[in-house]
Scaffold this motif. Structure first.
Motif, short mmCIF file in Angstrom:
data_model
loop_
_atom_site.label_atom_id
_atom_site.label_comp_id
_atom_site.label_asym_id
_atom_site.label_seq_id
_atom_site.Cartn_x
_atom_site.Cartn_y
_atom_site.Cartn_z
N UNK A 1 0.85 -1.21 -0.23
CA UNK A 1 -0.15 -0.18 0.01
C UNK A 1 0.98 1.05 0.07
N UNK A 2 0.81 2.08 -1.03
CA UNK A 2 1.35 3.28 -1.04
C UNK A 2 2.83 3.01 -1.50
N UNK A 3 3.24 2.02 -1.90
CA UNK A 3 4.77 1.81 -2.32
C UNK A 3 4.97 1.03 -3.49
N UNK A 4 5.86 1.48 -4.26
CA UNK A 4 6.14 0.73 -5.57
C UNK A 4 7.53 0.79 -6.06
N UNK A 5 7.79 0.45 -7.26
CA UNK A 5 9.13 0.26 -7.87
C UNK A 5 9.26 1.14 -9.28
N UNK A 6 10.51 1.29 -9.64
CA UNK A 6 10.66 1.79 -10.88
C UNK A 6 9.84 3.08 -11.09
N UNK A 7 9.79 3.94 -10.44
CA UNK A 7 9.20 5.06 -10.58
C UNK A 7 9.42 6.01 -11.65
N UNK A 8 10.74 6.31 -11.54
CA UNK A 8 11.39 7.13 -12.74
C UNK A 8 10.86 6.54 -14.14
N UNK A 9 11.27 5.22 -14.24
CA UNK A 9 10.80 4.80 -15.71
C UNK A 9 9.22 4.76 -15.97
N UNK A 10 8.43 4.54 -14.92
CA UNK A 10 7.03 4.93 -15.05
C UNK A 10 6.77 6.19 -15.54
N UNK A 11 7.28 7.05 -14.66
CA UNK A 11 7.12 8.65 -14.86
C UNK A 11 7.35 9.01 -16.22
N UNK A 12 8.64 8.70 -16.87
CA UNK A 12 8.82 8.90 -18.13
C UNK A 12 7.91 8.23 -19.20
N UNK A 13 7.44 7.17 -18.91
CA UNK A 13 6.40 6.61 -19.85
C UNK A 13 5.28 7.24 -19.78
N UNK A 14 4.65 7.83 -18.90
CA UNK A 14 3.54 8.44 -18.68
C UNK A 14 3.67 10.10 -19.23
N UNK A 15 4.84 10.59 -19.00
CA UNK A 15 5.32 11.86 -19.45
C UNK A 15 5.29 11.97 -20.91
N UNK A 16 5.85 10.88 -21.72
CA UNK A 16 5.96 11.13 -23.01
C UNK A 16 4.67 10.96 -23.59
N UNK A 17 3.89 10.14 -23.10
CA UNK A 17 2.35 10.03 -23.56
C UNK A 17 1.63 11.33 -23.61
N UNK A 18 1.64 12.09 -22.60
CA UNK A 18 1.05 13.17 -22.14
C UNK A 18 1.64 14.61 -22.86
N UNK A 19 3.09 14.42 -23.04
CA UNK A 19 3.67 15.55 -23.60
C UNK A 19 3.54 15.50 -25.20
N UNK A 20 3.34 14.19 -25.75
CA UNK A 20 3.14 13.95 -27.18
C UNK A 20 1.78 14.65 -27.48
N UNK A 21 0.84 14.34 -26.65
CA UNK A 21 -0.65 14.78 -26.90
C UNK A 21 -0.47 16.40 -26.99
N UNK A 22 0.29 16.95 -25.99
CA UNK A 22 0.34 18.39 -25.61
C UNK A 22 0.87 18.90 -27.02
N UNK A 23 1.83 18.30 -27.73
CA UNK A 23 2.78 18.64 -28.81
C UNK A 23 1.85 18.77 -30.05
N UNK A 24 0.57 17.92 -29.93
CA UNK A 24 -0.48 17.73 -30.99
C UNK A 24 -1.35 18.76 -30.83
N UNK A 25 -1.31 19.61 -29.81
CA UNK A 25 -2.33 20.63 -29.52
C UNK A 25 -3.66 19.99 -28.83
N UNK A 26 -3.33 18.88 -28.21
CA UNK A 26 -4.59 18.08 -27.62
C UNK A 26 -4.62 18.55 -26.00
N UNK A 27 -5.95 18.76 -25.35
CA UNK A 27 -6.15 18.79 -24.06
C UNK A 27 -5.95 17.44 -23.61
N UNK A 28 -5.51 17.33 -22.08
CA UNK A 28 -5.43 16.08 -21.64
C UNK A 28 -6.04 16.11 -20.17
#
Length: 138
Positions: free
Chosen positions: A98-125
């Motif tokens: 509960x409230x603990x996990x592993x490989x946060x930097x890797x998961x964060x980069x995966x999520x950031x790429x998805x969101x920032x790619x949408x922003x680059x296309x002019x999408x709201x997220x």
């Protein structure tokens, strides 16, 4: 684009999973639910617009806009909610408890790429936070 964060609440933290359509993007950890109290509680369920933000410490990261009675709710790396978070959401690759996990930097980069790619296309997220099962305390 709308991401869905499905949460499960525990006494020592909140675990979740973020989905785009039916595809799981990553897991998440947060503080336990403590009535939306600043710095000790996860944020309320709801739908939040995501924005790109920059700070010296975190560089480019994701900000949740217009969180009720809260500010500076971010998505950033952390592996242990109670020690490293003050209300923010941390992507993790896998939950360990509960409230603990592993490989946060890797998961964060995966999520950031998805969101920032949408922003680059002019999408709201947006991030829609929902319970995995109905709650009696919210």
């Amino acid at each position: 684009m709308e991401l869905i964060l499905k949460r499960t609440y525990f006494q020592d933290g909140t675990n979740g999973e973020i989905f785009l359509d039916q595809e799981k993007i990553c897991c998440t950890i947060e503080l336990p639910w403590r009535n939306n109290e600043k710095r000790i509680s996860c944020i309320p369920e709801g739908r939040y617009q995501l924005k790109k933000r920059y700070s010296q410490k975190l560089k480019f990261h994701i900000l949740l806009n217009d969180v009720t009675e809260r500010d500076l709710i971010l998505i950033h790396p952390a592996n242990e909610a109670l020690k490293e978070l003050k209300g923010c959401i941390a992507p993790v690759l896998q939950h360990t408890s509960a409230g603990k996990g592993i490989n946060s930097r890797f998961a964060n980069e995966r999520l950031k790429k998805l969101v920032f790619d949408a922003f680059a296309k002019g999408e709201e997220v947006f991030l829609k936070i929902v319970p995995l099962a109905p709650l009696s305390h919210q």
